[in-house]
Design an enzyme around this catalytic site. Structure first.
Site, mmCIF file in Angstrom:
data_model
loop_
_atom_site.group_PDB
_atom_site.id
_atom_site.type_symbol
_atom_site.label_atom_id
_atom_site.label_comp_id
_atom_site.label_asym_id
_atom_site.label_seq_id
_atom_site.Cartn_x
_atom_site.Cartn_y
_atom_site.Cartn_z
ATOM 1 N N ALA A 7 0.817 -1.219 0.000
ATOM 2 C CA ALA A 7 0.000 0.000 0.000
ATOM 3 C C ALA A 7 0.850 1.267 0.000
ATOM 4 C CB ALA A 7 -0.912 -0.007 1.218
ATOM 5 N N GLY A 9 2.455 2.699 -2.580
ATOM 6 C CA GLY A 9 2.620 3.351 -3.884
ATOM 7 C C GLY A 9 2.225 4.815 -3.878
ATOM 8 N N ARG A 13 -1.386 7.797 -10.971
ATOM 9 C CA ARG A 13 -2.418 7.741 -12.011
ATOM 10 C C ARG A 13 -3.799 8.139 -11.488
ATOM 11 N NH1 ARG A 13 -0.816 1.733 -13.672
ATOM 12 N NH2 ARG A 13 0.052 1.887 -11.572
ATOM 13 N N GLN A 67 7.844 1.764 3.861
ATOM 14 C CA GLN A 67 8.752 1.804 2.719
ATOM 15 C C GLN A 67 9.034 3.290 2.472
ATOM 16 O OE1 GLN A 67 7.070 0.900 -1.140
ATOM 17 N NE2 GLN A 67 9.008 0.114 -1.928
ATOM 18 N N ASN A 213 -6.359 1.873 -10.518
ATOM 19 C CA ASN A 213 -5.256 2.818 -10.700
ATOM 20 C C ASN A 213 -5.765 4.213 -11.048
ATOM 21 O OD1 ASN A 213 -3.247 0.802 -10.321
ATOM 22 N ND2 ASN A 213 -3.565 0.124 -12.425
ATOM 23 N N ARG A 317 -32.180 16.732 11.289
ATOM 24 C CA ARG A 317 -30.760 16.916 11.583
ATOM 25 C C ARG A 317 -30.378 16.107 12.822
ATOM 26 N NH1 ARG A 317 -30.543 22.954 12.062
ATOM 27 N NH2 ARG A 317 -28.426 22.494 12.764
HETATM 28 C C1 UD1 Z 1 1.009 -4.371 -10.500
HETATM 29 C C2 UD1 Z 1 1.845 -5.512 -11.066
HETATM 30 C C3 UD1 Z 1 1.185 -5.985 -12.363
HETATM 31 C C4 UD1 Z 1 -0.251 -6.417 -12.076
HETATM 32 C C5 UD1 Z 1 -1.045 -5.311 -11.376
HETATM 33 C C6 UD1 Z 1 -2.343 -5.858 -10.893
HETATM 34 C C7 UD1 Z 1 4.179 -5.105 -10.453
HETATM 35 C C8 UD1 Z 1 5.496 -4.636 -10.904
HETATM 36 N N1 UD1 Z 1 3.174 -5.057 -11.330
HETATM 37 O O1 UD1 Z 1 1.025 -3.316 -11.430
HETATM 38 O O2 UD1 Z 1 1.898 -7.066 -12.913
HETATM 39 O O3 UD1 Z 1 -0.885 -6.773 -13.281
HETATM 40 O O4 UD1 Z 1 -0.320 -4.829 -10.237
HETATM 41 O O5 UD1 Z 1 -3.187 -4.842 -10.400
HETATM 42 O O6 UD1 Z 1 4.070 -5.537 -9.318
HETATM 43 N N2 UD1 Z 1 3.447 -0.343 -4.144
HETATM 44 C C9 UD1 Z 1 4.243 -0.222 -3.043
HETATM 45 N N3 UD1 Z 1 5.507 0.250 -3.183
HETATM 46 C C10 UD1 Z 1 6.033 0.605 -4.376
HETATM 47 C C11 UD1 Z 1 5.214 0.469 -5.518
HETATM 48 C C12 UD1 Z 1 3.925 -0.026 -5.377
HETATM 49 O O7 UD1 Z 1 3.810 -0.531 -1.930
HETATM 50 O O8 UD1 Z 1 7.189 1.026 -4.417
HETATM 51 C C13 UD1 Z 1 2.049 -0.858 -3.984
HETATM 52 C C14 UD1 Z 1 0.990 0.078 -4.488
HETATM 53 O O9 UD1 Z 1 0.500 0.904 -3.431
HETATM 54 C C15 UD1 Z 1 -0.101 -0.857 -4.994
HETATM 55 C C16 UD1 Z 1 0.665 -2.127 -5.345
HETATM 56 O O10 UD1 Z 1 1.939 -2.034 -4.756
HETATM 57 O O11 UD1 Z 1 -1.059 -1.171 -4.004
HETATM 58 C C17 UD1 Z 1 0.820 -2.280 -6.845
HETATM 59 O O12 UD1 Z 1 1.409 -1.113 -7.373
HETATM 60 P P1 UD1 Z 1 0.829 -0.416 -8.669
HETATM 61 O O13 UD1 Z 1 1.669 0.761 -8.968
HETATM 62 O O14 UD1 Z 1 -0.624 -0.230 -8.562
HETATM 63 O O15 UD1 Z 1 1.178 -1.563 -9.720
HETATM 64 P P2 UD1 Z 1 0.507 -1.827 -11.122
HETATM 65 O O16 UD1 Z 1 1.130 -0.952 -12.127
HETATM 66 O O17 UD1 Z 1 -0.957 -1.797 -10.995
HETATM 67 CA CA CA Z 2 -2.364 -1.345 -9.425
#
Ligand code: UD1
Ligand code: CA
Length: 452
Positions: A7, A9, A13, A67, A213, A317
């Site tokens: 979680a 990320g 997007r 992270q 996303n 209310r």
């Molecule tokens: C990811 C997968 C993809 C898959 C898709 C499914 C990878 C490289 N790709 O892509 O193959 O089809 O999910 O929905 O794993 N996150 C972190 N730290 C980071 C980056 C991401 O915790 O440094 C978390 C994000 O918050 C998210 C999850 O990992 O919940 C996935 O990241 P996201 O950027 O959504 O990956 P996708 O591009 O959707």
């Molecule tokens: Ca995703």
């Protein structure tokens, strides 16, 4: 098993100041549904430095790992891996609220019975855009991210769900071997797959794994979640379930009928045999049985007992407490009020900071003047009181039982039981007054014209 929810990320997007994991789906933050689906397991959440505090508050049962820099999904797993004690664990992205616990159970079964390193959940999507594609090459499985995929790879419809069951030991070994991706400069968890021995990719229902996303995906996933919530109410009639908005925590009793565009929010409970008509919005309220809410009412933090009739266009209310068989009609606003049985306020009224007894009739245009510019003051009204139209009750004021308040009265003093309260200038009728008035006005106008 233990579960790691990714979680941390940046939600780029999503184009939002709020992290996407907190975006609302049917009354809950998106990540809530993922945690709920995994509640059987010990939960680890990998968070960034901004979302950390909110996550701790929302999920005190989970262990949060931070992270610091978003270096990719493999790096995110690396933040939690040292804390995994069980010999198998699940990795799930936080942005897939439609996840089904049964899929995880069966994947776990496959991993165990076949002694695999990883079972990966996949799905066939008509529109695989944005997802990692699954390459099946003579039994070997690889995942290629959209960013890294050539035209032919992009045509593949089988995608990586982002749900993996892993053998802990094998991941501990393989994780440090993952290299930074040249295109995105991230460490991809998907690159662990070729480094493991024994990987099985299992297809599941595509609806279970939709990732959020973008805002468009948020809306699509919300609609599916709403459908799931509504379908659980198999003894409730929804006139138009596509256009009805029911939050996750809402309860609805048997034989209740919900009309289009009704919003039931927060922790709202609706009883049996109720009718909730078009456009009504009810939040954090308790509504008992046989209650009829007519169109376009707004009800917040209130309690309504059996057999009441509300609206149309009523606004209850916070802290409006209605006993049985109360009638609140159109353009009536209530706030912090207790209303006894069989009492009626049918039209154009404000009742605030008040207690009304039973069998009271509140006439049209009655107002409790509760605010003096500094404090909120109370109005107390007994049983069987008849309040005529256009009455102001200047609080603090107390009205006894069996009182009659004449229309147009401004009540500023307490009224004893069985009394009539009336405050009016006596009426005077002046015979022929209008004729004289008109004559004098016409004469004046003629003279003015001449003067010009
Ligand atoms: C990811 C997968 C993809 C898959 C898709 C499914 C990878 C490289 N790709 O892509 O193959 O089809 O999910 O929905 O794993 N996150 C972190 N730290 C980071 C980056 C991401 O915790 O440094 C978390 C994000 O918050 C998210 C999850 O990992 O919940 C996935 O990241 P996201 O950027 O959504 O990956 P996708 O591009 O959707
Ligand atoms: Ca995703």
């Amino acid at each position: 098993m233990e579960a790691v929810i990714l979680a941390a990320g940046k939600s780029t997007r999503m184009k939002s100041k709020t992290s996407k994991i907190f975006h609302n789906i049917c009354g809950k933050p998106m990540i809530f549904y993922v945690v709920e689906a995994l509640r059987r397991y010990k939960i680890h959440i990998v968070s960034n430095t901004q979302t950390n505090d909110t996550l701790k508050e929302l999920f005190p049962q989970a262990t949060i790992h931070i992270q610091k820099e978003q270096k990719g999904t493999a790096d995110a797993v690396a933040c939690a891996i040292d804390y995994i004690k069980e010999d198998t664990f699940i990795v799930v992205n936080a942005d897939m609220p439609l996840i089904d616990p049964n899929d995880i159970e069966s994947a776990y079964g496959i991993l165990k019975s076949r002694g695999l390193d990883c079972v990966l959940l996949t799905a066939e999507l008509d529109d695989p855009k944005g997802y990692g594609r699954i390459i099946r090459d003579n039994g070997c499985i690889r995942i290629i991210e959209e960013k890294n995929a050539d035209e032919n790879t992009r045509k593949i419809k089988e995608i990586n769900s982002g749900i993996y069951i892993f053998k802990t030991e094998s991941v501990k070994e393989a994780l440090p071997k993952i290299e930074r991706d040249a295109v995105s400069n991230e460490y991809y968890l998907t690159d662990i797959i070729p480094l493991l021995k024994g990987v099985e990719a299992v297809r599941v229902n595509p609806q279970h794994i939709l990732g959020v996303n973008t805002r468009k995906q948020l809306s699509e996933v919300r609609n599916i979640m709403q459908r799931r919530i509504i379908d659980k109410f198999d003894d409730v009639t929804f006139i138009d379930s596509e256009n009805t908005y029911i939050n996750y925590d809402v309860e609805i009793g048997e034989d209740t009928v919900i009309y289009p565009n009704v919003h039931l929010r927060g922790k709202t409970t609706i009883g049996r045999n109720c009718i909730i008509e078009n456009g009504s919005v009810i939040e954090n309220s308790v509504i008992k049985d046989n209650v009829h809410i007519k169109p376009y009412c707004v009800i917040e933090e209130s309690t309504i007992k059996n057999n009441c009739e509300i609206g149309p266009f009523a606004h209850l209310r916070p802290h409006s407490e209605l006993s049985e068989n109360v009638r609140i009609g159109n353009f009536v606003e209530t706030k912090k009020v207790r209303i006894g049985r069989n009492t009626k306020a049918s039209h154009l009224t404000y009742l605030g900071d008040a207690t009304l007894g039973s069998d009271v009739n509140v006439g049209c245009g009655t107002i409790t003047c509760n605010y003096d510019g500094y404090r909120k003051n109370e109005t107390i009204i007994g049983d069987r009181v008849f309040i005529g139209s256009d009455v102001q009750l200047v609080a603090p004021v107390r009205i006894g039982n069996d009182v009659l308040i004449a229309a147009g009265t401004t009540v500023t003093k307490d009224v004893e039981d069985f009394s009539l309260a009336i405050s009016r200038v006596p009426q005077v009728n002046k015979e022929g007054w209008v004729k004289k008035y008109r004559q004098s006005m016409e004469k004046k106008l003629k003279e003015e014209k001449k003067a010009k």
